[in-house]
Design a protein around this motif. Structure first.
Motif, PDB file in Angstrom:
ATOM      1  N   ARG A  83       0.856  -1.108  -0.062  1.00 44.89           N
ATOM      2  CA  ARG A  83      -0.214  -0.156  -0.087  1.00 44.89           C
ATOM      3  C   ARG A  83       0.846   1.344   0.092  1.00 44.89           C
ATOM      4  NH1 ARG A  83      -5.079  -0.317   2.527  1.00 44.89           N
ATOM      5  NH2 ARG A  83      -4.428   1.287   4.215  1.00 44.89           N
ATOM      6  N   LEU A  84       0.221   2.258  -0.926  1.00 43.81           N
ATOM      7  CA  LEU A  84       1.243   3.478  -0.855  1.00 43.81           C
ATOM      8  C   LEU A  84       1.120   3.981   0.616  1.00 43.81           C
ATOM      9  CD1 LEU A  84      -0.478   4.878  -3.944  1.00 43.81           C
ATOM     10  CD2 LEU A  84       2.203   4.601  -3.620  1.00 43.81           C
ATOM     11  N   PRO A  85       2.495   4.723   0.883  1.00 45.68           N
ATOM     12  CA  PRO A  85       2.531   5.175   2.429  1.00 45.68           C
ATOM     13  C   PRO A  85       1.420   6.154   2.870  1.00 45.68           C
ATOM     14  CG  PRO A  85       4.541   5.410   1.141  1.00 45.68           C
ATOM     15  CD  PRO A  85       3.696   4.866   0.101  1.00 45.68           C
ATOM     16  N   LEU A  86       0.790   6.712   1.780  1.00 47.16           N
ATOM     17  CA  LEU A  86      -0.040   7.700   2.148  1.00 47.16           C
ATOM     18  C   LEU A  86      -1.321   7.135   2.686  1.00 47.16           C
ATOM     19  CD1 LEU A  86      -0.256  11.119   1.731  1.00 47.16           C
ATOM     20  CD2 LEU A  86      -1.789  10.538  -0.095  1.00 47.16           C
ATOM     21  N   ARG A  87      -1.818   5.685   2.470  1.00 46.65           N
ATOM     22  CA  ARG A  87      -2.521   4.846   2.714  1.00 46.65           C
ATOM     23  C   ARG A  87      -2.500   4.489   4.512  1.00 46.65           C
ATOM     24  NH1 ARG A  87      -6.028   3.897  -1.309  1.00 46.65           N
ATOM     25  NH2 ARG A  87      -5.138   3.692  -3.150  1.00 46.65           N
ATOM     26  N   GLU A 400      -5.266 -15.366  -1.097  1.00 43.67           N
ATOM     27  CA  GLU A 400      -5.866 -14.280  -1.914  1.00 43.67           C
ATOM     28  C   GLU A 400      -5.492 -12.844  -1.246  1.00 43.67           C
ATOM     29  OE1 GLU A 400     -10.144 -14.741  -2.156  1.00 43.67           O
ATOM     30  OE2 GLU A 400      -9.937 -16.260  -3.559  1.00 43.67           O
ATOM     31  N   LEU A 401      -5.574 -11.629  -1.890  1.00 45.05           N
ATOM     32  CA  LEU A 401      -5.325 -10.297  -1.113  1.00 45.05           C
ATOM     33  C   LEU A 401      -6.705  -9.978  -0.476  1.00 45.05           C
ATOM     34  CD1 LEU A 401      -4.126  -8.101  -4.215  1.00 45.05           C
ATOM     35  CD2 LEU A 401      -3.060  -8.620  -1.990  1.00 45.05           C
ATOM     36  N   PRO A 402      -6.351  -9.651   0.742  1.00 41.85           N
ATOM     37  CA  PRO A 402      -7.673  -9.051   1.557  1.00 41.85           C
ATOM     38  C   PRO A 402      -8.509  -8.132   0.858  1.00 41.85           C
ATOM     39  CG  PRO A 402      -5.675  -8.992   2.940  1.00 41.85           C
ATOM     40  CD  PRO A 402      -5.169  -9.213   1.504  1.00 41.85           C
ATOM     41  N   LYS A 403      -9.723  -8.464   1.353  1.00 41.43           N
ATOM     42  CA  LYS A 403     -10.771  -7.600   0.437  1.00 41.43           C
ATOM     43  C   LYS A 403     -11.314  -6.432   1.144  1.00 41.43           C
ATOM     44  CE  LYS A 403     -13.025 -11.398  -2.211  1.00 41.43           C
ATOM     45  NZ  LYS A 403     -11.796 -12.288  -2.004  1.00 41.43           N
ATOM     46  N   ASP A 404     -10.795  -6.505   2.543  1.00 40.33           N
ATOM     47  CA  ASP A 404     -11.004  -5.236   3.312  1.00 40.33           C
ATOM     48  C   ASP A 404      -9.935  -3.965   3.399  1.00 40.33           C
ATOM     49  OD1 ASP A 404      -9.190  -6.727   4.680  1.00 40.33           O
ATOM     50  OD2 ASP A 404     -10.125  -6.413   6.545  1.00 40.33           O
ATOM     51  N   GLU A 405      -8.966  -4.274   2.270  1.00 45.37           N
ATOM     52  CA  GLU A 405      -7.894  -2.936   2.433  1.00 45.37           C
ATOM     53  C   GLU A 405      -7.738  -2.884   0.551  1.00 45.37           C
ATOM     54  OE1 GLU A 405      -4.584  -4.408   4.390  1.00 45.37           O
ATOM     55  OE2 GLU A 405      -5.074  -3.437   6.152  1.00 45.37           O
ATOM     56  N   VAL A 406      -7.348  -1.590   0.468  1.00 45.65           N
ATOM     57  CA  VAL A 406      -7.030  -1.380  -1.067  1.00 45.65           C
ATOM     58  C   VAL A 406      -5.586  -1.456  -0.934  1.00 45.65           C
ATOM     59  CG1 VAL A 406      -6.774   0.455  -2.559  1.00 45.65           C
ATOM     60  CG2 VAL A 406      -8.814   0.381  -1.021  1.00 45.65           C
ATOM     61  N   HIS A 407      -5.127  -2.216  -2.209  1.00 44.32           N
ATOM     62  CA  HIS A 407      -3.599  -2.476  -2.401  1.00 44.32           C
ATOM     63  C   HIS A 407      -3.549  -2.127  -3.652  1.00 44.32           C
ATOM     64  CE1 HIS A 407      -4.242  -5.645   0.796  1.00 44.32           C
ATOM     65  NE2 HIS A 407      -3.161  -5.422   1.196  1.00 44.32           N
ATOM     66  N   ASP A 408      -2.178  -1.373  -3.699  1.00 43.01           N
ATOM     67  CA  ASP A 408      -1.832  -0.549  -4.865  1.00 43.01           C
ATOM     68  C   ASP A 408      -0.887  -1.305  -5.823  1.00 43.01           C
ATOM     69  OD1 ASP A 408      -2.825   2.202  -4.252  1.00 43.01           O
ATOM     70  OD2 ASP A 408      -1.689   1.636  -2.333  1.00 43.01           O
ATOM     71  N   GLY A 409      -0.500  -2.294  -5.503  1.00 40.49           N
ATOM     72  CA  GLY A 409       0.293  -3.290  -6.359  1.00 40.49           C
ATOM     73  C   GLY A 409      -0.333  -4.419  -7.128  1.00 40.49           C
TER      74      GLY A 409
END
Length: 553
Positions: A83-87, A400-409
Motif C-alpha cells: 500500500r502507498l505510504p499515504l494509505r 488471496e489479497l484481503p478484500k477489506d483493504e485497498v492494495h496498490d500493487g
C-alpha cells in the motif's frame, strides 16, 4: 503506448508449482544505487552471487523497477504492506521545508506502522514461520508494540536494529545531542547498546543460517557459537524443530551500504579491498553473505522451493552526510551510483526511485534446470513497483489479497512466467510525502513537482503543464518534451495529467493520518532507563547511561 516484451526465453520457463506454499526470502539493501551491481554495469564493484541469482534458469532481473518512496521508512512500509505510504500514515503531512524534518521514523517517534504486513498475512492464511534479521525502521516504541518479534508486526522473531544506524551513531547535530546510542534488539529486548559494528554483519549471517538450517531439520540444530545469551534463549523458545514442515518467510534487511559505512572483521580478514573503496567493500560483503545464504539453502534442499526477492530500499545517497558529522570524514565516495539516472535518494527523479530488483522463482522437481550464459537472459523491461512484492508473494503462496483493504500493487507472477499483457497500460504514481510529484504511464513520465532530495532551502518547483520525459529514450530525464516532440500528442499529455488528478482524488479519500509528528524523549531506547528517567531535561548527559554490553551465552 509502447508495448514491452521480456526475452523470448522466459516463455519456455513456465513454473510447475507443487501444492505446498514456497518459502520466501526477502532481501533488502540500504541506499544501494541501480548501478552498484556488476550485473548492471559497475566497473569495479563485484557482485557474483546476486548476478548468478538473476541469471539462473529460474531467475530474473528488472531494468525498470521503482520503489514507492525515495527514502527508507515509507519505502519499506509500502514494500511490506503493498500500500502507498499515504494509505498507512508513513508520510509527512507538514509543508516544505518542515516536511524535511519528518520523513522517517526516529528513535523518539511515538507511533509506528500499524498496517497489515506481508508476514502477518502469510502466518494467518498458510501458517508460515516468520523471522526478520536486520534493519526495521518502521517505528520502535515498545509501548505501542512497534518492533517485530513475538508475533508483533507479523514476525515470530526479530534480531536487528530498530532504525538507521546513524541515528545516534554518532549522529550530526541535533542527533548527537538528542538520540541515545543505537541498540541491537532481539524481539523487544536490548542485546547491547550501542551495537558493535565490527561483527554485526557476521551475526546477521550466522543467525539467518541457523534459522534456515533449523527450519529444514526435524531435530534441533546447535546454536551458532557466537550467539549471545539473550538471543540464544529467544531462538530456543521458537522450538524450530517442530516447525520443520511449515513454510517460512525470512526478511533479511542489511545495513549495507548506508553511511556511516562499516564492514565486519571477518570480511576484512578474508577479502581484498574493493577498488571502489569502503562503499565497494560494503556492497561486496553483502553479496558474499547472500552467497552464504544461498549455499545454506542448497545444502538443506530448500533452494528450489524458495522464492527469493532482492531490492534496495531507495536509490543511492549521492551526497551523503547524515551520521558523519562535520569533522571532514564525509566523502563523495561514501555514496553509490544511480547511473545513468538523474538524482538520488530523497527525490523523485529516476535516481531516487529506480533500484536493482532480482527475483528467483520457486521450481518443482520436474522443472527443467538447464545452464545459461550471461547473455541468455535480458532484463525484464516492464515498469513495475515495490508495491507489487506483496501481491506477488501472496500469489505464489496461494493467498488471496484481503478484500477489506485497498492494495496498490499487482502480482508479477504472470510476468515472471512470460506474460506481460496485464501490465502494458499501467501507470505508476510517485509520491513524496503528502504530494504527488510524478506519474509514469508507459514510456512517458510527467513531473508535477521537482525538488532536490535533501536541500532545506529547496521548497520545490511546480510545473503546469508538467515536465514530460520519454523515460525509455531519455532515462536521465534531461530533455523535457513539448507536444509534437518524439511523437508526444496532446491526447497523451492530457491522459497522463488526468491519470494524476484521478489518482490524487482517490488518495485524498483513502489517506491515513500521518504517524510522524508525535515525539517523546522518554520512549527512546535505553538499557539503563532507571538512571535516566528523572533527568530528561539534562540532554545530552543522560544518554551516557544508555550503554550495556552483550551477555555471553
Amino acid at each position: 503506448m509502447t508495448h514491452f516484451r521480456p526475452h523470448l526465453l522466459f516463455t519456455t520457463l513456465l513454473l510447475l508449482v507443487s501444492s505446498s506454499p514456497p518459502n520466501v526470502l526477502l532481501i533488502v539493501s540500504d541506499d544501494q544505487g541501480f548501478a552498484d551491481l556488476s550485473l548492471n554495469g559497475h566497473p569495479t564493484i563485484s557482485t557474483p552471487n546476486l548476478d548468478s541469482l538473476a541469471l539462473s534458469p529460474s531467475g530474473a532481473h528488472f531494468s525498470q523497477f521503482t520503489v514507492a518512496a525515495p527514502i527508507c521508512s515509507p519505502s519499506r512500509s509500502a514494500m511490506l504492506t503493498g500500500r502507498l505510504p499515504l494509505r498507512n500514515g508513513v508520510y509527512s503531512d507538514a509543508p516544505p521545508p518542515i516536511d524535511e524534518l519528518f520523513r522517517v521514523f526516529y528513535p523518539s517517534s511515538k507511533h509506528c506502522l500499524n498496517d497489515t504486513t506481508l508476514p502477518a498475512l502469510l502466518k494467518k492464511n498458510k501458517d508460515y514461520t516468520t523471522a526478520m534479521v536486520g534493519k526495521w525502521h518502521l517505528g520502535s516504541n515498545l509501548a505501542e508494540y512497534c518492533l517485530p518479534g513475538d508475533g508483533k508486526q507479523g514476525f515470530d522473531f526479530f534480531f536487528g536494529l530498530p532504525y538507521s544506524h546513524e541515528e545516534g551513531y554518532p549522529g550530526p547535530s541535533p542527533e548527537s545531542y538528542t538520540f541515545p546510542p543505537v541498540p541491537l534488539y532481539v524481539n523487544g529486548e536490548i542485546v547491547e547498546q550501542p551495537f558493535v559494528a565490527n561483527d554485526l554483519s557476521s551475526r546477521y549471517t550466522n543467525i539467518t543460517n541457523f534459522l534456515l538450517k533449523s527450519l529444514a531439520s526435524p531435530v534441533p540444530v546447535d546454536l551458532p557459537p557466537t550467539v549471545d545469551k539473550i538471543t540464544g534463549d529467544k531462538l530456543s523458545e521458537l522450538n524450530l524443530a517442530s516447525r520443520s514442515n511449515d513454510p517460512w518467510f525470512i526478511h533479511m534487511a542489511f545495513e549495507n551500504p548506508h553511511v556511516p559505512l562499516f564492514i565486519s572483521d571477518d570480511y576484512l580478514e578474508n577479502h581484498s579491498p574493493s577498488p571502489r573503496g569502503l562503499y565497494g567493500d560494503a556492497v561486496s560483503e553483502m553479496d558474499s553473505i547472500i552467497g552464504e545464504i544461498i549455499s545454506t539453502l542448497k545444502k538443506t534442499n530448500q533452494l528450489d522451493n524458495t522464492l527469493i526477492l532482492f531490492l534496495s530500499d531507495n536509490g543511492a545517497w549521492v551526497n551523503p552526510s547524515n551520521g558523519l558529522g562535520d569533522d571532514g570524514s564525509v566523502s563523495p565516495l561514501d555514496g553509490g551510483s544511480n547511473a545513468p539516472f538523474q538524482g538520488g535518494k530523497g527525490d523523485t527523479y529516476e535516481g531516487g526511485l529506480r533500484v536493482p530488483f532480482i527475483v528467483k522463482r520457486p521450481v518443482a522437481d520436474d522443472d527443467e534446470q538447464t545452464g545459461t550464459t550471461t547473455c541468455a537472459f535480458e532484463p525484464i523491461r516492464v515498469p513495475v513497483s515495490a508495491l507489487d512484492i506483496l501481491p506477488t508473494v501472496l500469489d505464489y503462496a496461494g493467498v488471496e489479497l484481503p478484500k477489506d483493504e485497498v492494495h496498490d500493487g499487482v502480482s508479477l507472477r504472470a510476468l515472471l512466467e512470460g506474460e506481460v499483457d496485464s501490465l502494458e497500460e499501467r501507470c505508476l504514481f510517485h509520491w513524496r510525502e503528502r504530494d504527488l510529484y510524478a506519474v509514469r504511464c508507459g514510456r512517458l513520465k510527467a513531473h508535477f513537482i521537482t525538488r532536490s532530495g535533501f536541500d532545506f532551502k529547496d521548497l520545490g518547483t511546480k510545473h503546469d503543464p508538467p515536465l514530460v520525459f520519454d523515460i525509455e529514450s531519455d532515462p536521465a530525464e534531461k530533455y523535457p518534451l513539448a507536444v509534437g516532440d518524439q511523437g508526444l500528442t496532446q491526447e497523451e499529455l492530457d491522459d497522463i495529467i488526468d491519470a494524476g488528478k484521478k489518482h490524487e482524488a482517490e488518495m485524498e479519500e483513502g489517506k491515513a493520518k500521518s504517524l510522524y509528528l508525535a515525539q517523546g524523549l522518554d520512549i527512546m531506547p535505553c538499557c539503563d532507563r532507571e538512571n535516566t528517567a528523572n533527568n530528561l531535561d539534562d540532554i545530552p548527559k543522560i544518554w551516557v547511561h544508555c550503554t550495556c554490553d552483550r551477555q555471553a551465552a
